[in-house]
Every structure is written in structure tokens, then in C-alpha cells.
Design an enzyme around this catalytic site. Sequence first.
Site, PDB file in Angstrom:
ATOM      1  N   ASP A  28       0.861  -1.181   0.000  1.00 41.80           N
ATOM      2  CA  ASP A  28       0.000   0.000   0.000  1.00 41.80           C
ATOM      3  C   ASP A  28       0.899   1.231   0.000  1.00 41.80           C
ATOM      4  OD1 ASP A  28      -1.724   2.192   0.972  1.00 41.80           O
ATOM      5  OD2 ASP A  28      -3.161   0.618   1.419  1.00 41.80           O
ATOM      6  N   ILE A  29       0.539   2.273  -0.766  1.00 40.78           N
ATOM      7  CA  ILE A  29       1.381   3.474  -0.816  1.00 40.78           C
ATOM      8  C   ILE A  29       1.169   4.398   0.380  1.00 40.78           C
ATOM      9  CG2 ILE A  29       1.636   3.416  -3.325  1.00 40.78           C
ATOM     10  CD1 ILE A  29      -0.442   5.754  -3.405  1.00 40.78           C
ATOM     11  N   ASN A  84     -13.423  -2.619   2.156  1.00 39.70           N
ATOM     12  CA  ASN A  84     -14.629  -1.829   1.934  1.00 39.70           C
ATOM     13  C   ASN A  84     -15.186  -2.220   0.579  1.00 39.70           C
ATOM     14  OD1 ASN A  84     -14.402  -0.232   4.310  1.00 39.70           O
ATOM     15  ND2 ASN A  84     -12.791   0.944   3.310  1.00 39.70           N
ATOM     16  N   PHE A  96      -8.191  -6.116  -0.565  1.00 42.43           N
ATOM     17  CA  PHE A  96      -8.103  -6.593   0.811  1.00 42.43           C
ATOM     18  C   PHE A  96      -6.869  -5.959   1.424  1.00 42.43           C
ATOM     19  CE2 PHE A  96      -8.576 -10.702   3.394  1.00 42.43           C
ATOM     20  CZ  PHE A  96      -9.915 -10.536   3.624  1.00 42.43           C
ATOM     21  N   HIS A  97      -7.028  -5.191   2.494  1.00 40.42           N
ATOM     22  CA  HIS A  97      -5.888  -4.629   3.221  1.00 40.42           C
ATOM     23  C   HIS A  97      -5.448  -5.650   4.266  1.00 40.42           C
ATOM     24  CE1 HIS A  97      -6.393  -0.292   2.123  1.00 40.42           C
ATOM     25  NE2 HIS A  97      -7.639  -0.706   1.878  1.00 40.42           N
TER      26      HIS A  97
END
Length: 130
Positions: A28-29, A84, A96-97
Site C-alpha cells: 500500500d502506498i 470496503n 483486501f488490506h
Amino acid sequence: MCLFCDIAEHKFEANIICETEKTISFLDIAPVNEGHTLIIPKMHVDSILDLPDDYVMEITDVSRKIIRAFQKIYGAVGYGIMQNGGRNCEFGHFHFHVFPRLENDGYDWIYPKGEKKVSKEVAKKIADSM
């Protein structure tokens, strides 16, 4: 075209962690903690409800492998998983985080104000609709 589709097709550069037949995972940035990873299907959908079961199972399998890596690398005391979907899917592509939780990392979950009903009636209403 969608940014995440471009990443999945290697048209846009990302810090890729792993790739399977159905998924691609990358950093993720704007990470919660170092190692914060996004897992996306190579299929463009905005909701888990639109993903075939084999995609959901592969995303779950990849997330478990990443979490094990967090434990080895960071000594993570836990992990976070967030997703989300639908209108709340900010990129319009399911993602998916998965991120490591570290001792005293300062991450916090913030709930909206106001009372929410928690009762047997609410549980039954959901159970009956399944």
C-alpha cells in the site's frame, strides 16, 4: 481503465509481493504500518459478493501467508484485515488490506458516534436473512 487492473496487468508499477493465477499483492502506498499489503483479484469487481468462491479462497490463502511473513519479519503481535465493498470501495476494484499490528503502533479503529442496537432481535433478523 482502473488503476488496480493496470497493476494486475503490469501496466502500472507497484511493489509486488506475490502473484497467483487469480491475485496480485503489493505494498500500500499509504501504509498503516510497514508491510501493509493490498491483495486484489485480477478480475475487476467492487464487492466480495461478486467474486467467485475460488477467488475468495485464494485471497484468504494469500492473506494467511502474508500474515505469517509479518510474524517472522516484524514479530507482529497481531494483524489487521480490512475491506470496503460496493459503494464504499474507494478505488472501484475489490481490495483486501492486510497489515501487521505492532506493540504500541498507535493504530486505532474509530466508530461513528451514536447508539447502535445490539440485541437478540438484531442477531435473529440477520440470521433469518441469510
